[in-house]
Enzyme design. Sequence first.
Site, PDB file in Angstrom:
ATOM      1  N   HIS A  19       6.883 -20.907   4.253  1.00  0.00           N
ATOM      2  CA  HIS A  19       6.969 -19.457   4.146  1.00  0.00           C
ATOM      3  C   HIS A  19       8.370 -19.052   3.681  1.00  0.00           C
ATOM      4  CE1 HIS A  19       3.348 -18.600   7.026  1.00  0.00           C
ATOM      5  NE2 HIS A  19       3.023 -19.321   5.968  1.00  0.00           N
ATOM      6  N   GLU A  25      10.863 -17.346   4.951  1.00  0.00           N
ATOM      7  CA  GLU A  25      12.009 -17.523   5.841  1.00  0.00           C
ATOM      8  C   GLU A  25      12.490 -18.973   5.833  1.00  0.00           C
ATOM      9  OE1 GLU A  25       9.129 -14.664   8.014  1.00  0.00           O
ATOM     10  OE2 GLU A  25       9.043 -16.215   6.467  1.00  0.00           O
ATOM     11  N   CYS A  62       5.943 -14.969  11.210  1.00  0.00           N
ATOM     12  CA  CYS A  62       4.783 -15.413  11.987  1.00  0.00           C
ATOM     13  C   CYS A  62       5.238 -16.100  13.268  1.00  0.00           C
ATOM     14  CB  CYS A  62       3.900 -16.331  11.156  1.00  0.00           C
ATOM     15  SG  CYS A  62       4.708 -17.842  10.593  1.00  0.00           S
ATOM     16  N   ALA A  75     -10.625   0.035 -20.056  1.00  0.00           N
ATOM     17  CA  ALA A  75      -9.926   0.706 -21.153  1.00  0.00           C
ATOM     18  C   ALA A  75     -10.897   1.676 -21.794  1.00  0.00           C
ATOM     19  CB  ALA A  75      -9.435  -0.309 -22.178  1.00  0.00           C
ATOM     20  N   ARG A 134      -4.818  -9.933 -13.595  1.00  0.00           N
ATOM     21  CA  ARG A 134      -5.749 -10.953 -13.106  1.00  0.00           C
ATOM     22  C   ARG A 134      -5.028 -11.969 -12.230  1.00  0.00           C
ATOM     23  NH1 ARG A 134      -8.936 -12.446 -18.747  1.00  0.00           N
ATOM     24  NH2 ARG A 134     -10.131 -10.489 -18.936  1.00  0.00           N
ATOM     25  N   ASP A 147     -20.608 -10.323 -23.504  1.00  0.00           N
ATOM     26  CA  ASP A 147     -19.242 -10.599 -23.952  1.00  0.00           C
ATOM     27  C   ASP A 147     -18.830 -12.059 -23.812  1.00  0.00           C
ATOM     28  OD1 ASP A 147     -19.156  -7.931 -24.409  1.00  0.00           O
ATOM     29  OD2 ASP A 147     -17.782  -7.446 -22.774  1.00  0.00           O
ATOM     30  N   LEU A 168     -12.568 -14.273 -18.347  1.00  0.00           N
ATOM     31  CA  LEU A 168     -11.881 -13.749 -17.162  1.00  0.00           C
ATOM     32  C   LEU A 168     -10.813 -14.697 -16.631  1.00  0.00           C
ATOM     33  CD1 LEU A 168     -14.678 -11.977 -15.076  1.00  0.00           C
ATOM     34  CD2 LEU A 168     -13.334 -11.126 -16.987  1.00  0.00           C
TER      35      LEU A 168
END
Length: 343
Positions: free
Chosen positions: A50, A52, A79, A158, A192, A208, A212
């Site tokens: 993490h 820290e 944590c 869009a 994404r 299409d 992705l």
Amino acid sequence: MTHSDGILQCLTLAKQGGGYVHPNPWVGCVIVAEGRILAEGYHKKAGQAHAEVEALRAVAPEDHGLLPSATLYVNLEPCSHQGKTPPCAEAIIESGIRTVVVGTLDPNPLVAGQGIQKMRDAGIDVTLGIEEAACAWVNRRFFHSMRTGMPYIILKWAQSPDGFIDGLRTIEHPGPHRISNPESQVLVHQWRSEEAGVLVGWGTYMADDSQLTVREVQGAQPQRILWSSRGPWDVEDGWKLWAAKKNPFPWKAFERFARESGLRSILVEGGGATLQALINQGLWNEIRILHGSQWIEEGVEAPKLPEDLKALDKASLPGDWEHLPDHIGDNRIDLYVAQPTFL
């Protein structure tokens, strides 16, 4: 360095983790002593150290003697439980640091104030609630998911100046009709990379040949999801199918799939029917609309927003906006936020 400056620097670091840290939150850490930064760190990938611990490891050996007089800044409560990595609160206590500044509490029930209490019980002076709104905004996906059990759902499309998301498809122009500019297309790939999942409806998937994937930038690959209210279909490897087979309440099924997915966030990229249904059902938290400059004249109409919904003045929200600018090239970007459960 002021407390505010320290936490804002943590947020800048935190966002570098992006989608790599899912399902964990975005966290950065800065250690300061004698008016200079001793070390910085951020959570780079789920299962790894993490923020820290990254920062503590980065302290130069010759600076270890400064740690008792240093201040550690972190945007999210350290944590206090053993997960894939040891408790960060324990690492801070063992480091000898006596002053800690925390942006906001962790909503995870396994932490939820216990990290703060553990440090205070060890004699550490803990300041809590610095740039709290900005911290919550950066981790809105994590906060929303923890508090509701649902992924943070972002709708994106869009549209042309005359209100279309695609033109008529013909033999001469099989489509899709490109509306956004190349700079916007790169930005969408960045979007994404920041989310745990990316979803399209069956019609868009078939029409299409949607990939992705993240290609225009370097970043994490989200889980690709096909939503079908028409029953099951064969999908390519790497895709997850959510199919509401002959379900009279398909959007209840969608919600169930979302809750059971374990995903903190989902970016929905189409098509028009899926986007409109999610808006109508209230199954969204954020909407991003790219306004292109190319007129279409006829085709697939853009989704209709609720009449009372207004685009946000981005300056009124906390945090920075390099990934959600007002414009990119000649494309305007509008942002809408509903149900701010992250605050």
